[in-house]
Design an enzyme around this catalytic site. Sequence first.
Site, PDB file in Angstrom:
ATOM      1  N   TYR A 156       0.985  -1.234   0.139  1.00 29.43           N
ATOM      2  CA  TYR A 156      -0.076  -0.026   0.059  1.00 29.43           C
ATOM      3  C   TYR A 156       0.892   1.343   0.121  1.00 29.43           C
ATOM      4  CZ  TYR A 156      -2.999   3.618   2.274  1.00 29.43           C
ATOM      5  OH  TYR A 156      -3.586   4.693   2.500  1.00 29.43           O
ATOM      6  N   GLY A 186       1.666  -7.845  -1.009  1.00 28.30           N
ATOM      7  CA  GLY A 186       1.605  -6.756  -2.128  1.00 28.30           C
ATOM      8  C   GLY A 186       1.133  -7.291  -3.366  1.00 28.30           C
ATOM      9  N   TYR A 230       3.906  -6.233  16.860  1.00 25.46           N
ATOM     10  CA  TYR A 230       3.962  -5.391  15.788  1.00 25.46           C
ATOM     11  C   TYR A 230       5.170  -4.264  15.840  1.00 25.46           C
ATOM     12  CZ  TYR A 230       3.183  -2.027  12.105  1.00 25.46           C
ATOM     13  OH  TYR A 230       3.384  -1.029  11.228  1.00 25.46           O
TER      14      TYR A 230
END
Length: 329
Positions: A11, A36, A141
């Site tokens: 993105y 992707g 994360y």
Amino acid sequence: MSVLICGGAGYIGSHAVKKFVEAGEDVIVVDSLETGHRAALDPGVKLYVGDIRFATVLEQIFDENKIDAVIHFAANSLVGESVAHPLKYFNNNVGGMQSLLEAMARHDVKRIVFSSTAAVYGEPTKVPIEEDDPTLPTNPYGETKLAMEKMMKWVSRADGIDFVSLRYFNAAGAIEDGSIGEAHVRETHLIPLILQVPLGKREAITIFGTDYPTEDGTCIRDYIHVLDLADAHLKALEYLRAGGGSNIFNLGSGAGFSVKQMIKAAEKVTGQAIKVKLGDRRAGDPAVLIASSEKARRVLGWTPKFDDVEKIIADAWTWHRAHPDGYND
Ligand code: UDP
């Protein structure tokens, strides 16, 4: 000399690819295409399909091209998934960075611009958040992105690889012609989920928590247009080329909007009423996240051009309306 964009089919990466090509840079992309999309790249862009954790993939790229700098977007980026599968995140994100830095050191490539996140701060001690504020991630994360920053810090001292780490707040929007945009298989982000309601793909948007200590009880976030993020990467590379030295910058608009305000703005942009459900808090969501981007403005000369949330939502709407099922690949 070329610029290697890792994760350039994702993105934010795909918007950066367009920006760098426009600026006259010779761009090479490496992307595993796990999250992707090939269709996010113009056919003229040189793409290596491969996983940067494998030294052989990077060897081939660095052997076949003269790389002057790396822009690194290649990572897993879903908070919830990282909590469920922390080792996937440590392996791919931290492992990918290690492999990349090793290849850069072997090939004497001295510049890297890295895609970091506000998630490195965890629950903020104050807003707006500044770069020197404590970094205590509340999920794997954020923890892996912080570990990647730290790896770059030590490698920069040992091997002279200069880095800029860009800590994004809430990336949103799409290129204005709607040709590329946000397309996740399992969407978790607020704006695409809100827009699924007027698209007829979702019955209602669930607000995660209405009892936060904010004016309307819903979480406040700092939404930043993906084109402004792309521009910041170019400015960061110019800064490194000018000898700026390793540094860390927040990227946000500096303005906060609540979940309810975002839904109202989306109703205005789409001209449709958006059905809402009130839900429980999502674990790990801080009440308010707003960036101080004063440092990026001062040092990089970066100014967000799209600081109006309606414009951000309108650009996202153009993309989602034209591609209700994302990319067809
Ligand atoms: N959010 C929500 N409903 C959703 C998705 C997100 O209320 O279906 C809220 C979420 O709690 C957060 C904000 O919207 O306060 C932005 O969430 P997002 O996942 O887009 O980005 P994050 O801030 O987690 O990086």
